[in-house]
Design a protein around this motif. Structure first.
Motif, PDB file in Angstrom:
ATOM      1  N   TRP A  97       0.836  -1.197   0.000  1.00  0.00           N
ATOM      2  CA  TRP A  97       0.000   0.000   0.000  1.00  0.00           C
ATOM      3  C   TRP A  97       0.874   1.253   0.000  1.00  0.00           C
ATOM      4  CZ3 TRP A  97      -3.756  -1.413   4.619  1.00  0.00           C
ATOM      5  CH2 TRP A  97      -4.469  -2.549   4.272  1.00  0.00           C
ATOM      6  N   PHE A 126       0.323   5.757   0.556  1.00  0.00           N
ATOM      7  CA  PHE A 126      -0.603   6.828   0.941  1.00  0.00           C
ATOM      8  C   PHE A 126       0.021   8.169   0.548  1.00  0.00           C
ATOM      9  CE2 PHE A 126      -0.742   3.258   3.853  1.00  0.00           C
ATOM     10  CZ  PHE A 126      -2.085   2.926   3.883  1.00  0.00           C
ATOM     11  N   THR A 162      -5.226   6.694  -1.089  1.00  0.00           N
ATOM     12  CA  THR A 162      -4.523   5.410  -1.059  1.00  0.00           C
ATOM     13  C   THR A 162      -4.746   4.668  -2.367  1.00  0.00           C
ATOM     14  OG1 THR A 162      -4.410   3.270   0.043  1.00  0.00           O
ATOM     15  CG2 THR A 162      -6.525   4.381   0.086  1.00  0.00           C
TER      16      THR A 162
END
Length: 461
Positions: free
Chosen positions: A93, A95, A178
């Motif tokens: 991930w 951000f 995200t």
């Protein structure tokens, strides 16, 4: 021998000496030795050494919460397979585009009760420079200094998954974009938690400073979770190995032969080589190390660099004998900080009996160097007995607390832990509820006490 002959011999010897001097001078000028700097003295690990670890190993969520809307929630602990699988995905991930995102009562209610989401829950505030090493963060708002929760949620109006970075200590919330898509959230991540134990979501709101002032209707909720159904935990009896005097000296002193022992009137033993010292109090399983700060260090170190230095110090001095996680990082004055690592057994933290503090390692940093350290002298070896005990449901626990005159409106957090109780020759690890009141006071309750009298609780005896 005539005087004239003697003078001739002296002249010849003098000429020879002058020639030798010239030859040696020439050799020194044309053949300089290859000088090397002597590196600082380093510690040789003791025979019995714990594991060496990296700073990232200590920054992991205590739990992952799954939110399905309609006030339905499930939970994965760090010992669960689902947790390990999902943490492998978290590394992918990223951000970005952080912005301040003040919360209102309506936003909180919608987030906690209605929206699809996924929550990484940490046991304390993690400095942002540390989080930047374990999560991929871009364009972080400078006002965001630390977080204890990362909450991904689906915003239906935008058909987008956002991430909230929450700081309970600062009562701040920031929102970021995200790469997690709505499809990933619904059809992948939330599917992992479908069959996990359901949770009751509880909230705590700090009292308003003044009933006459409304500050833009902003609010901050502390959120914690209780099991919806009864469960079972094990109570363990552990053999333990006390750290020997020999290992202590070899781990913390360059030359154990130079160490002298001082015994205080109260029985406290102090070992010192004239520069650093190790203090062991009589009847306690704790040591306190004090070591000088040898040179002017870097006062501009980030929190992550300080964490790295503290982990490296322990790697070189006895190592990590049991399992630990980062508990707290408190910046004191410029260049100084206190770092605490909490001991764990599986997914649950260990809490010492009578606040003896043999459940953590505490380091004080100054100018990027370890100035003092306190740690346990106990190595939990192997368990030789266990018994399964019942753990009440969240509803039954709340009833028990109310019956015992605990104001449940002042509870800011409740979590399960193991209470470490010293018995004759062994240590007992007893499952316990830790009830935190108004974020300040911790009350420890044996889980066996909170089971309803005469009530049927599922699980084995």
């Amino acid at each position: 021998m005539s005087r004239e002959r003697m003078e001739n011999i002296k002249s010849v010897v003098l000429v020879v000496l002058v020639l030798l001097s010239l030859i040696l001078t020439s050799l020194l000028l044309n053949n300089q030795p290859q000088l090397e700097f002597i590196s600082p003295a380093t510690f040789v690990p003791a025979d019995k050494q714990g594991a060496s670890k990296q700073a990232k190993d200590f920054v992991v969520p205590d739990a992952i919460l799954f939110h399905y809307g309609e006030d339905r929630h499930t939970k994965a602990n760090s010992s669960d397979d689902v947790y390990r699988i999902l943490m492998g995905q978290v590394q992918n991930w990223y951000f970005n585009e952080f912005s301040y995102y003040p919360m209102t009562e309506d936003k909180w209610d919608s987030l906690t009760r209605k929206k699809l989401g996924l929550e990484l829950q940490y046991n304390s505030l993690i400095p942002i420079s540390v989080m930047e090493q374990v999560l991929t963060l871009r364009d972080v708002d400078q006002r965001l200094t630390g977080i204890d929760r990362v909450w991904l949620y689906y915003e239906e109006a935008d058909d987008t998954v956002y991430a909230l970075f929450l700081s309970t200590k600062d009562q701040q919330s920031f929102r970021a974009k995200t790469a997690v898509s709505p499809k990933d959230l619904r059809n992948s991540y939330l599917l992992f938690g479908k069959n996990l134990p359901e949770q009751i979501l509880k909230t705590y709101k700090d009292p308003q400073r003044s009933p006459y002032i409304v500050q833009n209707k902003q609010s901050f909720w502390s959120v914690y979770y209780l099991p919806k159904k009864p469960s079972v935990m094990s109570m363990y009896n552990y053999n333990y190995l006390p750290i020997s005097r020999k290992q202590l000296l070899e781990s913390y002193f360059l030359d154990p032969g130079l160490v002298r022992q001082i015994v205080e009137r109260d029985g406290t033993n102090i070992y010192t080589d004239g520069t650093r010292s190790v203090q062991v109090r009589n009847g306690q399983h704790l040591m306190t190390l004090t070591t000088p700060v040898w040179q002017a260090g870097d006062t501009q170190m980030t929190a992550y660099e300080q964490l790295q230095e503290s982990v490296s110090f322990i790697n070189q001095h006895m190592g990590w004998i049991d399992e630990f996680r980062l508990r707290s990082m408190d910046q004191r004055t410029e260049g100084s900080a206190q770092i605490v690592f909490r001991q764990y057994l599986g997914a649950f933290p260990i809490i010492s009996q009578d606040s003896k503090l043999i459940d953590n390692i505490q380091l004080n940093m100054d100018k990027g160097q370890v100035q003092s350290m306190r740690r346990s002298l106990i190595d939990l070896d192997t368990f030789f007995g266990y018994k399964e005990v019942n753990v009440a449901s969240g509803a039954d626990l709340i009833t028990y607390l109310q019956e015992n005159k605990i104001d449940t409106e002042k509870i800011s957090n409740i979590y399960l832990a193991y209470q470490l109780v010293e018995q004759k020759g062994y240590m007992q690890l007893i499952p316990a509820w830790v009830v935190q009141l108004e974020g300040v006071y911790n009350k420890i309750i044996d889980v066996r006490s909170a089971v309803p009298k005469g009530g049927k609780v599922s699980g084995l005896e």
